[in-house]
Design an enzyme around this catalytic site. Structure first.
Site, short mmCIF file in Angstrom:
data_model
loop_
_atom_site.label_atom_id
_atom_site.label_comp_id
_atom_site.label_asym_id
_atom_site.label_seq_id
_atom_site.Cartn_x
_atom_site.Cartn_y
_atom_site.Cartn_z
N TYR A 10 -2.82 -1.38 10.33
CA TYR A 10 -2.54 -1.08 9.27
C TYR A 10 -1.91 -1.00 8.12
O TYR A 10 -1.16 -1.67 7.24
CB TYR A 10 -4.11 -0.54 8.49
CG TYR A 10 -3.26 -0.70 6.68
CD1 TYR A 10 -4.24 -2.17 6.08
CD2 TYR A 10 -3.89 0.30 5.88
CE1 TYR A 10 -4.45 -2.43 4.76
CE2 TYR A 10 -3.89 -0.17 4.78
CZ TYR A 10 -3.88 -1.34 4.33
OH TYR A 10 -3.99 -1.32 2.93
N SER A 55 0.67 -1.23 -0.09
CA SER A 55 -0.22 -0.06 -0.01
C SER A 55 1.18 1.69 0.18
O SER A 55 2.93 1.46 0.62
CB SER A 55 -0.84 0.00 1.11
OG SER A 55 -1.90 1.09 1.73
#
Length: 227
Positions: free
Chosen positions: A130, A117
């Site tokens: 996350y 990401s």
């Protein structure tokens, strides 16, 4: 080329599966949910991975899309939630890599694509668990690429930016969030899942034969924007 795609029942995983299938790849779709042709697989279960590779035999590609994300500050987030993100996002990816390594045929070539990401580089508030997991995936990709090179296996990652998926739906339905994102992204728009799927296809193919151990950020330039 025979390819396993995890997280294939929704979001980027489904788009990658559909995209590769349309390009004549033989796609084995797996997910915790048995939807859209996906076989059930808990990516955190090592025995389930062993059974999968035993059933489908050696594969030439693996795309690790399975992942979770919740929101909450460090103070609000329980240890159980933090560890669950590491277990699904990182351990699940590691087990997939290990499974392909273990079943790989000597003398053949294979390619693994992990989903990292932009948050591997850009931290955002209320998602430390996350962010940590995605940073770990990019680091794991580098380490796995070094070991995989000896076996003819390339390992890379994609770092998506803001992509329109069920995971991001709540945020992307908020006009204020859209305005903030579009102000940060040089391309001026949110990305679409097929724009990640096409990068996955490139990394699986021989066209990327000299690329391994890297994370390609498909983010509209977000990670380049320092202001």
């Amino acid at each position: 080329m025979k390819v396993i795609v995890t997280g294939a029942a929704s979001g980027i995983g489904k788009e990658v599966s559909d995209y590769l299938s349309s390009e004549t790849y033989e796609v084995i779709r797996v997910d915790v949910q048995e939807k859209f042709g996906a076989k059930q697989l808990d990516v955190t279960d090592e025995a389930a991975w062993s059974q999968l590779f035993g059933e489908v035999g050696p594969v030439q590609g693996l795309v690790n899309c399975a992942g979770i994300r919740t929101r909450g500050t460090i103070l609000e987030t329980s240890m159980a939630v933090f560890e669950q993100h590491l277990k699904v996002n990182v351990t699940g990816t590691w087990l997939g890599i290990k499974g392909l390594f273990n079943s790989h045929e000597v003398g053949s070539e294979a390619s693994i694509v992990n989903i990292s990401s932009v948050n591997a580089l850009i931290a955002v508030p209320e998602q430390a668990h996350y962010v940590a997991s995605k940073g770990a995936i990019s680091a794991l990709t580098k380490a796995a690429a070094i070991e995989g090179a000896q076996m003819g296996i390339r390992v890379n990652a994609i770092g998506p930016g803001a992509i329109r998926t069920p995971m991001t739906a709540e945020r992307l339905n908020d006009p204020e969030q859209i305005s903030w994102l579009e102000g940060r992204i040089p391309a001026g728009r949110v990305g679409e899942p097929n724009e990640i799927a096409s990068v996955a296809k490139f990394l699986l193919s021989a066209e990327s034969s000299y690329i391994t151990g890297t994370t390609i950020f498909a983010d509209g330039g977000w990670t380049s924007n320092g202001v």
